[in-house]
Scaffold this active site. Structure first.
Site, PDB file in Angstrom:
ATOM      1  N   THR A  12       0.827  -1.220   0.000  1.00  0.00           N
ATOM      2  CA  THR A  12       0.000   0.000   0.000  1.00  0.00           C
ATOM      3  C   THR A  12       0.854   1.259   0.000  1.00  0.00           C
ATOM      4  O   THR A  12       0.556   2.219  -0.707  1.00  0.00           O
ATOM      5  CB  THR A  12      -0.931   0.014   1.233  1.00  0.00           C
ATOM      6  OG1 THR A  12      -0.164  -0.247   2.399  1.00  0.00           O
ATOM      7  CG2 THR A  12      -2.007  -1.037   1.109  1.00  0.00           C
ATOM      8  N   THR A  13       1.925   1.260   0.788  1.00  0.00           N
ATOM      9  CA  THR A  13       2.805   2.429   0.844  1.00  0.00           C
ATOM     10  C   THR A  13       3.463   2.668  -0.515  1.00  0.00           C
ATOM     11  O   THR A  13       3.530   3.794  -0.992  1.00  0.00           O
ATOM     12  CB  THR A  13       3.885   2.242   1.934  1.00  0.00           C
ATOM     13  OG1 THR A  13       3.240   1.939   3.168  1.00  0.00           O
ATOM     14  CG2 THR A  13       4.720   3.489   2.092  1.00  0.00           C
TER      15      THR A  13
END
Length: 551
Positions: free
Chosen positions: A97-98
């Site tokens: 996600t990052t």
């Protein structure tokens, strides 16, 4: 407001605000970049953690991108689109996600430089689309094959997903748990592995250490037996799964029963008791010695179940009932009339245990369980929650690797290889799109840059070294070892990730950036405290004009 023949014409309601052209683009780009910057420092093995405090004072300490963005009270509409990128990545893959948000923020940053050079947004969008297509093509070609037999690589994927989180100190045993769990619930459909992560149930309990976490070949139910007279431990359990109440049904229409004689009252109560006893007899007749009921069990019925030697749990969650069916091989029955021996599931042990002061029911030693549970332990609630997030990433990574069957190197190696190919492609395309393609490649390179920055290394030296190695040696898996700052083969170090993490991250980041860049007009309706554009956001969000906020 427009003017026609000297007469002003009001189009928007009073208090509405409108931001157009370059101002709207700058405002949206800045909002997106600030969101990306918020999670950028969490990337990689040496990423930092964030402490998030909500309005009730509850604290979350994490470096998981999806959790950080989910907990932040983001108001700006363009910034919310980057939160959606992280949610899409979390839902689709479970990890990365990052990475997705950092790439999206960098694409917006590079686009702003191009807009300052008077390059039209549609040209940038077209260049980004070409870059995304080329990146997907390159990723498809360079991915290495992996199978469920390659257990060592699967464990390395799980360890890579957990590196940098507080669970890292116990990453090896946790990685084994994650791989075991995923392989247990995997189904083969048309020669391909199909894995539903929901069949891996995770229960968190404070106490002990992270190393005390264990895999249960069965299901843990966060409930206790309904009657103290029931045995705490049942061996060779024949499990009945019932989606019906063992209670006296109330009439659907309004009814009134008049009793004039006290003896009639006793007959009435005896009849109710007999009905409950008959229900218990039906359970007993099926051969079941363990009952999981999705609905209620009457107190009188509990007594008869205990007398019949049947271990019973009531008000089990629907999701738990489905997992019990997969684990024990039983079938959830909606009517007591239909309950028979062929509907029963089987488990070696059903036992009530007290964990961290709370009673739980363990259904274990199932022959071929297609649903398993992981019991997470840790010193504090914050530790347990962070281990849960790390394990979720690990399970997502292993699942993505097995479903697609392809893996790539970590440590920024795959990003450098993709960026190299996109830059070469830009030379062929030419024109203004070439500038956008080069910007796309530089945005992809932001991942190794962020890894270097977070490790306290010089990002320029690191990128120059990586570019040189990828150009000269042709070794596509050369990445940055953040622990000593040297360029190494990531596969040799065991730093590997599923291909799906990268394809999804680049795809969703590119699509979000393209959508934001196409906006040249922001019209915000009047809000409770007076109108305003999406600026002046709480929590330090950037924006344009004062006043107003998006709910």
């Amino acid at each position: 407001m427009a003017q026609l023949g000297g007469q002003p014409i009001l189009i928007l309601s009073e208090g509405s605000r409108r931001t157009v052209g370059r101002d709207a683009q700058r405002m949206n780009i800045t909002a997106g970049r600030v969101v990306a910057e918020a999670v950028r420092t969490t990337l990689g093995p040496k990423g930092m953690d964030k402490m998030l405090v909500d309005n009730l004072g509850d604290v979350v300490i994490t470096n998981d991108g999806a959790t950080i963005l989910g907990e932040m009270d983001i108001q700006h509409p363009a910034a919310k689109m980057l939160v959606e990128v992280s949610k899409a990545q979390e839902d689709e893959v479970g990890d990365g996600t990052t990475t997705a948000v950092v790439i999206a923020g960098e694409l917006l940053k590079r686009a702003e430089d191009l807009l300052d050079q008077d390059i039209h947004p549609t040209v940038i969008v077209r260049g980004y689309k070409l870059g995304n297509e080329k990146a997907q093509e390159v990723l498809g070609k360079i991915g290495e094959n992996i199978s469920s037999e390659d257990r060592k690589s699967l464990e390395n994927i799980a360890i890579t997903a957990m590196t940098g989180k507080s669970a890292e100190r116990a990453s090896e045993p946790l990685a084994k748990l994650a791989v075991d769990a995923v392989l247990r619930v995997a189904d083969k459909v048309d020669g391909k592995l199909k894995i539903d992560k929901d069949n891996v149930k995770v229960e968190k309990k404070q106490g002990g250490s992270i190393a005390d976490s264990e895999l249960i070949l069965g299901v843990i139910i966060d409930k206790e037996r309904v009657h103290s007279g029931m045995a705490e431990h049942v061996k060779n359990a024949k499990v009945a799964l019932l989606d019906a109440a063992i209670e006296i049904k109330e009439t659907e229409t309004d009814a009134e029963i008049q009793i004039t004689d006290p003896s009639k009252l006793k007959d009435f109560l005896d009849q109710e008791e007999k009905m409950l006893k008959d229900m218990v007899e039906k359970v007993k007749k099926s051969g079941a010695n363990v009952l999981f009921c999705q609905k209620g069990i009457d107190d009188v019925a509990q007594h008869y179940l205990a007398k019949a030697g049947i271990f019973a749990v009531r008000r089990a969650k629907k999701s738990d009932m489905e997992k019990l069916a997969r684990a024990t091989g039983g079938r959830v029955v909606s009517s007591l009339e239909d309950l028979s021996e062929k509907d029963l599931g089987h488990a070696g042990n059903v036992e009530e245990k007290k964990i961290a002061g709370e009673k739980m029911v363990f259904v274990t030693d199932c022959k071929n369980p297609k649903a398993v549970s992981i019991l997470i332990r840790g010193g504090t609630d914050h530790v347990v929650d962070e281990v849960n997030r790390a394990l979720d990433d690990a399970i997502g990574g292993v699942t993505a690797a097995l479903e697609v069957g392809k893996i790539v190197g970590g440590g920024g190696s795959v990003e450098m290889e993709v960026a190299k190919h996109v830059k070469d492609y830009a030379q062929q395309v030419g024109g203004r799109e070439q500038l956008a393609l080069n910007a796309f490649a530089e945005a992809i390179e932001s991942i190794p840059r962020a890894l270097a920055e977070n490790a306290g290394l010089d990002p320029i030296d690191v990128l120059v070294n990586l570019r040189s190695v990828h150009e000269k040696s042709g070794n596509k898996w050369m990445g940055i070892d953040v622990f000593d700052g040297k360029t190494k083969n990531m596969f040799d170090l065991g730093v590997i990730e599923p291909l799906k993490i990268k394809t999804q991250a680049i795809k969703s980041a590119s699509e979000a950036a393209e959508m934001i860049l196409r906006i040249d007009d922001v019209i915000s309706a009047k809000s409770g405290g007076g109108g305003g554009a999406p600026g002046g956001m709480p929590g330090g969000m950037p924006g344009g004009e004062e006043g107003g906020e998006y709910e």
